[in-house]
Motif scaffolding. Structure first.
Motif, PDB file in Angstrom:
ATOM      1  N   MET A 177      47.176  33.561  40.064  1.00 23.73           N
ATOM      2  CA  MET A 177      45.738  33.472  40.312  1.00 23.73           C
ATOM      3  C   MET A 177      45.025  33.087  39.022  1.00 23.73           C
ATOM      4  SD  MET A 177      43.155  36.236  41.996  1.00 23.73           S
ATOM      5  CE  MET A 177      43.110  37.299  40.598  1.00 23.73           C
ATOM      6  N   ARG A 178      43.993  32.224  39.190  1.00 18.80           N
ATOM      7  CA  ARG A 178      43.226  31.805  38.009  1.00 18.80           C
ATOM      8  C   ARG A 178      41.972  32.664  37.899  1.00 18.80           C
ATOM      9  NH1 ARG A 178      43.869  26.894  35.752  1.00 18.80           N
ATOM     10  NH2 ARG A 178      41.626  26.613  35.635  1.00 18.80           N
ATOM     11  N   VAL A 179      41.808  33.293  36.749  1.00 18.11           N
ATOM     12  CA  VAL A 179      40.740  34.279  36.568  1.00 18.11           C
ATOM     13  C   VAL A 179      39.851  33.872  35.391  1.00 18.11           C
ATOM     14  CG1 VAL A 179      40.236  36.696  36.045  1.00 18.11           C
ATOM     15  CG2 VAL A 179      42.230  36.102  37.453  1.00 18.11           C
ATOM     16  N   PRO A 180      38.591  33.425  35.667  1.00 15.52           N
ATOM     17  CA  PRO A 180      37.678  33.126  34.557  1.00 15.52           C
ATOM     18  C   PRO A 180      37.146  34.420  33.937  1.00 15.52           C
ATOM     19  CG  PRO A 180      37.036  31.998  36.602  1.00 15.52           C
ATOM     20  CD  PRO A 180      38.032  33.046  36.968  1.00 15.52           C
ATOM     21  N   LEU A 181      37.142  34.455  32.624  1.00 14.70           N
ATOM     22  CA  LEU A 181      36.665  35.647  31.912  1.00 14.70           C
ATOM     23  C   LEU A 181      35.212  35.965  32.282  1.00 14.70           C
ATOM     24  CD1 LEU A 181      36.852  37.840  29.756  1.00 14.70           C
ATOM     25  CD2 LEU A 181      36.494  36.090  28.004  1.00 14.70           C
ATOM     26  N   SER A 182      34.395  34.908  32.448  1.00 16.35           N
ATOM     27  CA  SER A 182      32.971  35.149  32.742  1.00 16.35           C
ATOM     28  C   SER A 182      32.822  35.912  34.065  1.00 16.35           C
ATOM     29  CB  SER A 182      32.228  33.819  32.822  1.00 16.35           C
ATOM     30  OG  SER A 182      32.758  33.035  33.878  1.00 16.35           O
ATOM     31  N   TRP A 183      33.725  35.663  34.988  1.00 16.53           N
ATOM     32  CA  TRP A 183      33.647  36.326  36.299  1.00 16.53           C
ATOM     33  C   TRP A 183      34.001  37.807  36.147  1.00 16.53           C
ATOM     34  CZ3 TRP A 183      35.443  33.055  41.088  1.00 16.53           C
ATOM     35  CH2 TRP A 183      34.886  33.603  42.265  1.00 16.53           C
ATOM     36  N   LEU A 184      35.032  38.094  35.327  1.00 11.59           N
ATOM     37  CA  LEU A 184      35.399  39.500  35.095  1.00 11.59           C
ATOM     38  C   LEU A 184      34.229  40.262  34.490  1.00 11.59           C
ATOM     39  CD1 LEU A 184      38.989  39.232  33.542  1.00 11.59           C
ATOM     40  CD2 LEU A 184      38.350  39.712  35.916  1.00 11.59           C
ATOM     41  N   ARG A 185      33.452  39.563  33.654  1.00  8.13           N
ATOM     42  CA  ARG A 185      32.359  40.239  32.947  1.00  8.13           C
ATOM     43  C   ARG A 185      31.222  40.617  33.895  1.00  8.13           C
ATOM     44  NH1 ARG A 185      32.501  36.474  27.721  1.00  8.13           N
ATOM     45  NH2 ARG A 185      33.881  37.723  26.399  1.00  8.13           N
ATOM     46  N   ASP A 186      31.256  40.106  35.124  1.00  9.81           N
ATOM     47  CA  ASP A 186      30.277  40.566  36.120  1.00  9.81           C
ATOM     48  C   ASP A 186      30.470  42.050  36.410  1.00  9.81           C
ATOM     49  OD1 ASP A 186      29.373  38.020  36.292  1.00  9.81           O
ATOM     50  OD2 ASP A 186      29.906  37.693  38.410  1.00  9.81           O
ATOM     51  N   PHE A 187      31.689  42.553  36.167  1.00  4.32           N
ATOM     52  CA  PHE A 187      32.012  43.912  36.613  1.00  4.32           C
ATOM     53  C   PHE A 187      32.267  44.889  35.476  1.00  4.32           C
ATOM     54  CE2 PHE A 187      33.712  40.623  39.423  1.00  4.32           C
ATOM     55  CZ  PHE A 187      32.836  40.790  40.492  1.00  4.32           C
ATOM     56  N   ALA A 188      32.560  44.362  34.293  1.00  5.00           N
ATOM     57  CA  ALA A 188      32.818  45.250  33.158  1.00  5.00           C
ATOM     58  C   ALA A 188      32.485  44.493  31.878  1.00  5.00           C
ATOM     59  CB  ALA A 188      34.282  45.677  33.138  1.00  5.00           C
ATOM     60  N   PRO A 189      31.882  45.172  30.911  1.00  2.00           N
ATOM     61  CA  PRO A 189      31.480  44.491  29.660  1.00  2.00           C
ATOM     62  C   PRO A 189      32.674  44.276  28.739  1.00  2.00           C
ATOM     63  CG  PRO A 189      30.881  46.810  29.576  1.00  2.00           C
ATOM     64  CD  PRO A 189      31.494  46.596  30.931  1.00  2.00           C
ATOM     65  N   ILE A 190      33.469  43.268  29.061  1.00  2.00           N
ATOM     66  CA  ILE A 190      34.688  43.018  28.283  1.00  2.00           C
ATOM     67  C   ILE A 190      34.331  42.198  27.054  1.00  2.00           C
ATOM     68  CG2 ILE A 190      36.943  41.884  28.333  1.00  2.00           C
ATOM     69  CD1 ILE A 190      36.849  42.374  31.440  1.00  2.00           C
ATOM     70  N   GLU A 191      34.618  42.721  25.881  1.00  2.00           N
ATOM     71  CA  GLU A 191      34.248  42.031  24.649  1.00  2.00           C
ATOM     72  C   GLU A 191      35.452  41.572  23.832  1.00  2.00           C
ATOM     73  OE1 GLU A 191      31.331  41.068  24.026  1.00  2.00           O
ATOM     74  OE2 GLU A 191      30.294  42.189  25.596  1.00  2.00           O
ATOM     75  N   VAL A 192      36.660  42.035  24.183  1.00  2.00           N
ATOM     76  CA  VAL A 192      37.819  41.674  23.351  1.00  2.00           C
ATOM     77  C   VAL A 192      38.086  40.180  23.444  1.00  2.00           C
ATOM     78  CG1 VAL A 192      38.918  43.933  23.518  1.00  2.00           C
ATOM     79  CG2 VAL A 192      39.464  42.176  25.206  1.00  2.00           C
TER      80      VAL A 192
END
Lengths: 779, 348
Positions: A1-16
């Protein structure tokens, strides 16, 4: 599966950073296959409107294009693409821009025309794989829907931010991780970040769904739950740029706003849904049932499919199939440009049923891979049909966690791993937890499944490393040791070891002289590899031929491998045994070489003498082959000799010239045959006496038989017996030959007297002459 | 008749004798000369006989002269014989001179297949760790290959193993094993714990051959079942094996994965053997390459073979023998392992 980081950030403030996040995903078991950086390097690219297109004299492949680059600035560029028209909005890379997948743009002259920038393809911008033409952004002037004006940075116009796309391989037990939300939940839990899913509130229409549409489930075992919802006043057309952008990054093709929205929800939440044009559904509703025998349906991809009664179909309310449940919709009720009322299907299908249908039809889709793992079911929809079993509550013992993992975690640490993953934990008693499994983790049904989650979240690398103590010493079995010995002896005899295919072509056994039933493969890759071998002969002969064709015709090869006979009566599986095959093809090799090598082999494993009984064996030269027999039991171990010339022809060795020696024995029987004992035999300190005896023997009498007679007659005093000469010719009648043996006599406790030797000699002569048509030569 | 009382006769006999010794040109000639010069019929012997007729004083002095002369001749003879022996030996050996680089080549010993060598080395490492080596049939029942391993018919995970089925018995009931794991089942059915085994052997998958996949390949599988065996033991066993086989610079790591027959499941990776962890093309720059799968034996597998999973626990691991050989020897294309090309076989 292709996962864009920007999409993940909709749900958690991922900064790494991307690399650290990649390592985290790997460590969570979401294996990162690729990390792709996209949308970078577009700073100098602006939106421009095409004002004029003019030919350039004496140039067919390029044209002069005048564009409005904003603020009324017109810019002239030379362009080699022809897929746009005056009025189109196109990306213009200004002079000095370094494109992600293209050159640095410079001002230059072509055919006398100055080019002050470059119009770009999707490929050059790193936005798509399309390099055939310019990326045309929107049609004619004043497109209010997109609201894009010339001069705007392309990134603003397309809603593009520099992004990172992770290519993840999601294991078969994680339906939840086939969604942005699921991946974000894992990451947030591992990194200790807050996690939340937006809770959308749809606007309810005036008319309830139940008044607009119908839904019924006949096959409740295949479809335990079905939600149906009607969306009215739907406007089709293209999706907004941010959504198409995300779909493209996630690897899906934008189609129209309705289908895109359905796909978007699936990618985000992991729940496939299916939109139908309500007005094209007969009876304005859905019916879920098993397929009828012989029924066919044309799916969206244009293929006609033939489902079986084990497959679940979605039909309209009149019973006409409109899709294969959970896998692919049909062509008839597809969403079109004119669709204004949508019936949305949200269902839960039995995972095993979807897997079965998918395998039977050879059809895997984004929906089917999610359903077959047990897709999550959205809650709160209307028109519920059927009920699902409530998610289980599992008892989890901290002791058990530590026993299985080899860790020393306390109660709180165990719970801390589970809670952020959505598992609700409560304390039953010290050391015992009650864990409620969330609906999106149908893979977790047992205590050990929770233990895996604890290990996963805590990190496999934190588990200590210990080495268990085995109960005894490790050792090869006698059989395994002897098999190694056999291999060593054969290499010592000059043979190279080969591994040939276990699957043969259908005619191979017949070509090798073997008749009788053979075990066939139901679904071979190719018919040349469809029959289980019963002999190593075809494989080794082919290998000889392969090498001969590369100008290495003089070789000895051997193989130790399994062969497969028809099952013995009452057995389910083939009669599988391990064989040793040896093909001898040095220039002078023939059946004699086979005997030499066989003797070395037999000596190495201390075999008691075996009978070599002349016999015509399948595939072997009829007058130059023999079978190997244990004298005591009559058991046959295999055979040896020379390969039949016709068989050499059949396997491509006819042109090589020369003979090929052959040995094939059943290794299990060979190593189980009587062996010389391991007890040391004393060696005499007294002188020995040699006696040479030559017998004229009929050709039909095997030398081996005479030798056996001598061995018996010689008794304990006979310590060595060698056939040292075979003579045919003058002095010996035709049809007979002289066999000369050297017999060495010796006693353990004294020097033999002439009388003793003479007596033994007489005994031997008498025995041979009385047992065979043989006479002492010169006697 | 020489007169022993005449000193010149003795001297003459010695001089003549010496001259004949010097003239002898072979060991045989020297032997004849010896008889003539110091033998029983020699002049010295005649002179010796003459001593008897001399007065006692003279007899003593002449006798001494005679003995001294004989001793000198004898010494000369011995010396000459040694010299001649040496020179004859020299001449004989010289005549046997052989150019060792002109020896015609004869076929030498063959070579064990690289897969065999790799398998034997792996077996030896595990035997050294206290394991025994188990084997099983390559044609298997669906039950041993799938069902007993917690992969019931229709399970989506079956798609992980593209399997050759046999036209034998009811459809789908017999097959060519897709992994060596059915040996685990057979061992657990046939012997009570504790179990420490590795099972190497051939396995079959319906994969079109390419540089990294063969439809016929070789795997080795490990199984440990004992009281109190844990994931930590699995992790430690894999690390011990990795350093033992690949060398002390190569280490292993585990990460979560999924197999129906283990829970928790892991995939294990080792430091890239090409770049030793620095990152290269082989490992896509990560420094790690995947070797195999592992995990704690799933309770459903124990249930299938009647082992109580509260009393016993276990772990299993498996990886490709061909793949080990490929990594160790830098083999670009695995298909060469089945070609049996002598130019490849004879390299190892």
């Amino acid at each position: 599966m292709r996962v864009p980081l920007s999409w993940l950030r909709d749900f958690a403030p991922i900064e790494v950073g991307p690399d650290d996040l990649g390592a985290t995903l790997d460590d969570l078991g979401l294996v990162v296959e690729s990390i792709e950086r996209v949308g970078e390097g577009l700073d100098g690219v602006v939106v421009a409107r095409v004002l004029a297109i003019d030919p350039i004299p004496s140039a067919d492949l390029i044209r002069r294009v005048t564009v409005d680059a904003g603020d009324g600035r017109s810019v002239e560029v030379v362009c080699g693409a022809f897929n746009f028209a005056v009025g189109d909005l196109v990306p213009l890379a200004t002079v000095g821009t370094s494109l992600p997948e293209g050159p640095t743009v410079t001002r230059r002259r072509m055919k006398g025309v100055e080019s002050n920038g470059m119009l770009c393809s999707g490929k050059e911008l790193g936005l798509s794989e399309d390099s055939a033409g310019i990326l045309v952004l929107g049609p004619s002037a004043g497109d209010e829907r997109t609201g894009v004006e010339p001069g705007a940075p392309l990134t603003d116009a397309l809603g593009i931010e520099p992004d990172v796309v992770f290519g993840l391989e999601v294991e078969g037990n994680r339906p939840d991780a086939l969604s942005m939300v699921g991946v974000a939940r894992d990451v947030a839990a591992r990194l200790g970040l807050p996690f939340s899913i937006p809770d959308p509130r749809p606007t309810e229409g005036k008319v309830p769904t139940a008044h607009l549409a119908r839904a019924a489930v006949e096959a409740a075992d295949l479809c335990p739950r079905l939600h149906v919802r009607v969306l009215v006043d739907v406007e089709g057309g293209a999706s907004p740029p941010w959504m198409t952008r995300r779909l493209v990054l996630a690897g899906m093709r934008p189609i129209n706003s309705i289908v895109d929205a359905s796909n978007y929800v699936m990618l985000e939440l992991g729940q496939p849904t299916h939109p139908y044009d309500l007005d094209r559904l007969g009876g304005h509703g859905l019916l879920v049932r098993r397929a009828r025998p012989g029924e066919t349906i044309v799916t969206l991809d244009g293929e006609e499919r033939q489902p079986t009664p084990d497959d679940c179909l979605i039909c309209d309310a009149d019973g006409t199939p409109v899709g294969i449940a959970g896998i692919m919709g049909g062509a008839t009720s597809e969403i079109s440009a004119t669709t204004s009322r949508v019936l949305l299907e949200v269902a839960h299908f039995a995972p095993m049923a979807i897997a079965g249908t998918s395998a039977r039809l050879g059809l895997r889709t984004e929906a089917s891979v999610r359903f077959e793992r047990g897709a999550v079911t959205a809650a709160g929809s209307l028109d519920v049909r059927g009920e699902l079993a409530p998610p289980p509550v599992i008892r989890l013992r901290t002791d058990r966690v530590n026993a299985i993992l080899g860790t020393d975690l306390d109660d709180a640490t165990v719970r801390r791993q589970l809670t952020p993953l959505g598992f609700e934990t409560s304390v039953e008693s010290p050391g015992v937890h009650q864990v409620r499994v969330p609906t999106f983790r149908p893979d977790s049904t047992r205590e050990v499944d929770l233990i895996e989650e604890v290990a996963r979240l805590n990190g496999y690398s934190k588990i200590p490393r210990t080495v268990p103590a085995p109960p005894g010493v490790g050792r090869l079995t006698p059989y395994q040791r002897d098999r190694r010995r056999v291999r060593q002896v054969l290499t010592g005899a000059g043979a190279n070891e080969a591994w040939t295919a276990s699957l043969l072509s259908p005619g191979d056994h017949a070509a090798a002289g073997l008749t009788g039933p053979e075990v066939e493969v139901e679904n071979p890759l190719a018919s040349e590899e469809s029959v289980l071998r019963r002999t190593l002969l075809p494989g080794l002969l082919r290998s000889l031929a392969y090498n001969a064709s590369h100008r290495y015709p003089d070789l000895r090869l051997f193989e130790v491998g399994h062969v497969f006979g028809w099952p013995r009566p009452g057995e389910q599986l083939p009669d599988e045994t391990e064989h040793v095959g040896v093909a001898l093809a040095w220039p002078e090799d023939d059946a004699r070489s086979a005997v030499d090598v066989w003797r070395a082999l037999a000596a190495a494993v201390r075999l008691e003498p075996l009978s070599i009984e002349p016999d015509s064996r399948p595939g072997l030269h009829p007058t130059r082959s023999a079978r190997l027999v244990v004298p005591a039991t009559g058991a046959e171990l295999g055979g040896l000799g020379e390969v039949d010339p016709d068989v050499l022809d059949a396997f491509g060795l006819g042109g090589r010239g020369g003979r090929v020696g052959w040995i094939e024995v059943d290794l299990g029987l060979l190593l189980a045959a009587p062996r010389r004992p391991l007890e040391a035999q004393p060696v005499s300190r007294f002188p020995s006496s040699d006696v040479d005896l030559a017998f004229v023997v009929d050709d039909a009498t095997p030398a081996g038989a005479v030798e056996e007679t001598l061995a018996r007659a010689g008794g304990d005093l006979l310590v060595r017996l060698t056939l040292f000469d075979v003579y045919r010719g003058e002095g010996v009648a035709p049809g007979r030959r002289s066999l000369a043996f050297r017999l060495r006599f010796c006693a353990l406790d004294h020097t033999l007297t002439d009388e003793e030797v003479g007596e033994a000699r007489r005994r031997c002569i008498e025995a041979v002459e009385s047992s065979h048509p043989a006479a002492l030569r010169g006697g | 008749m020489p007169d022993v009382s005449d000193v010149s006769d003795v001297a003459l006999a010695e001089t003549e004798g010496q001259a004949r010794i010097d003239a002898a040109d072979s060991v045989e000639a020297l032997r004849a000369v010896e008889a003539e010069v110091v033998g029983r019929r020699s002049r010295l012997a005649s002179l010796q006989q003459g001593l008897a007729g001399l007065p006692p004083d003279e007899r003593r002095s002449r006798g001494r002269q005679l003995n001294e002369a004989r001793a000198r001749l004898q010494a000369s003879l011995d010396l000459r014989r040694v010299e001649m022996g040496k020179s004859e030996r020299r001449a004989r050996l010289e005549s046997e001179r052989l150019d060792l680089t002109e020896v015609l080549p004869r076929p030498g010993p063959g070579h064990l297949h690289l897969v065999t060598q790799t398998q034997a080395e792996l077996e030896d490492v595990f035997v050294g760790m206290g394991f025994t080596v188990a084997e099983g049939p390559e044609a298997e029942t669906d039950w041993h290959n799938f069902e007993a391993l917690n992969i019931p018919p229709g399970h989506p995970a079956r798609s992980m193993w593209d399997t050759f089925y046999l036209r034998l018995g009811p459809p789908g009931s017999t097959l060519l094993r897709a992994h060596t794991s059915p040996v685990q089942i057979r061992v657990m059915q046939s012997q009570p714990p504790p179990i420490f085994i590795v099972a190497p052997g051939r396995a079959y998958r319906r994969d079109t051959p390419d540089a990294r996949h063969l439809p016929v390949f070789h795997q080795i599988e490990g199984l440990v079942v004992d009281r109190g065996v844990s994931f930590a033991d699995l992790s430690g066993t894999i690390e011990a094996f990795t350093t033992a086989y690949f060398g002390p610079a190569i280490h292993s790591r585990l990460r979560p994965s999924y197999f129906p027959f283990t829970e928790p499941s892991a995939e294990y990776e080792i430091n890239c053997t090409i770049c030793r962890g620095a990152g290269c093309r082989t490992c896509s720059g990560t420094g790690w390459v995947e070797l195999g799968g592992a995990g704690m034996v799933d309770p459903n597998v124990f249930a299938a073979v009647g082992i109580d999973d509260e009393e016993w626990s276990g772990f299993a691991f498996g990886f490709g023998i061909d793949r080990c050989a490929q990594m160790r020897h830098g083999i670009a294309d695995m298909r060469v392992l089945l070609d049996n090309d002598i130019r490849f076989l004879s390299q190892f």
